[in-house]
Scaffold this motif. Structure first.
Motif, PDB file in Angstrom:
ATOM      1  N   THR A  90       0.746  -1.093  -0.470  1.00 28.35           N
ATOM      2  CA  THR A  90      -0.033   0.206  -0.015  1.00 28.35           C
ATOM      3  C   THR A  90       0.811   1.628   0.403  1.00 28.35           C
ATOM      4  OG1 THR A  90      -0.452   0.264   2.615  1.00 28.35           O
ATOM      5  CG2 THR A  90      -2.047  -0.642   0.891  1.00 28.35           C
ATOM      6  N   TYR A  96      -4.379  -0.860  -2.717  1.00 25.40           N
ATOM      7  CA  TYR A  96      -5.302  -0.234  -1.973  1.00 25.40           C
ATOM      8  C   TYR A  96      -6.330  -1.209  -1.944  1.00 25.40           C
ATOM      9  CZ  TYR A  96      -8.492  -1.145  -6.306  1.00 25.40           C
ATOM     10  OH  TYR A  96      -9.932  -1.039  -6.504  1.00 25.40           O
ATOM     11  N   GLU A  97      -7.016  -0.063  -1.003  1.00 30.29           N
ATOM     12  CA  GLU A  97      -8.086  -0.863   0.294  1.00 30.29           C
ATOM     13  C   GLU A  97      -9.563  -0.865  -0.465  1.00 30.29           C
ATOM     14  OE1 GLU A  97      -9.784  -0.575   5.334  1.00 30.29           O
ATOM     15  OE2 GLU A  97      -7.951   0.321   5.274  1.00 30.29           O
ATOM     16  N   TYR A 156      -7.339  -6.506  -0.285  1.00 36.71           N
ATOM     17  CA  TYR A 156      -6.427  -5.341  -0.836  1.00 36.71           C
ATOM     18  C   TYR A 156      -6.091  -5.445  -2.379  1.00 36.71           C
ATOM     19  CZ  TYR A 156      -5.321  -3.198   3.798  1.00 36.71           C
ATOM     20  OH  TYR A 156      -5.026  -3.104   5.054  1.00 36.71           O
TER      21      TYR A 156
END
Length: 163
Positions: A90, A96-97, A156
């Protein structure tokens, strides 16, 4: 250091690696007094998908099969705030979440929120998610693929800039 723009991630290659190696004997296990193999397994899968080894970023595999020779970000999950595959990916902008589980697809990372564990998502079609993982013992083929039910986990996904 590798610039994000030069990295290309093939999430299907990562998935295929995870599926092909799900039942391998864990490199790191309680049997060899080295803990667990989940982050190492996810890191190897992601690396097979094209994310490059990064010595200066401490994301690199073991050179001799011991935890002493691999990077902290390669063999840790990120759960204990001491480095790990999730914060590394990240922070680099590679992943990315994703809070919407309906968007999760193969090649994403599944991160448990209440324990130090990660897995690689091998299937996601908007309503069903499957993953594979390593721990501290070898899996039988019947346990190689797990259907996500409602584990307390965060997903993620790979950033569109690297796909």
């Amino acid at each position: 250091m590798t610039a994000k723009a030069t990295v290309s991630y093939d999430r299907i290659e990562a998935r295929d690696y995870a599926l092909d190696h799900a039942t391998d004997t864990p490199e790191f296990s309680k049997a060899n007094k080295q803990g667990s193999d989940c982050a190492n397994f996810v890191s190897k899968s992601i690396n097979a998908g094209g994310i490059p080894v990064d010595k200066s970023g401490k994301w690199y595999p073991s050179s001799d099969g011991t935890i002493n020779t691999c990077g902290d970000n390669w063999m840790r999950t990120g759960y204990y705030q001491n480095g790990g595959v999730v914060p590394y990916m990240t922070d680099k902008g590679y992943f990315y979440e994703q809070s919407n589980t309906g968007k999760v697809f193969a090649g994403s990372i599944m991160y448990w929120n209440k324990t130090s564990h990660v897995a690689l998502v091998t299937y996601g079609d908007g309503s069903k998610i499957e993953y594979t993982q390593h721990s501290n013992k070898k899996l039988f083929s019947s346990a190689a693929t797990v259907v996500y039910e409602a584990e307390n986990a965060t997903f993620y996904m790979p950033s569109s800039s690297i796909l």
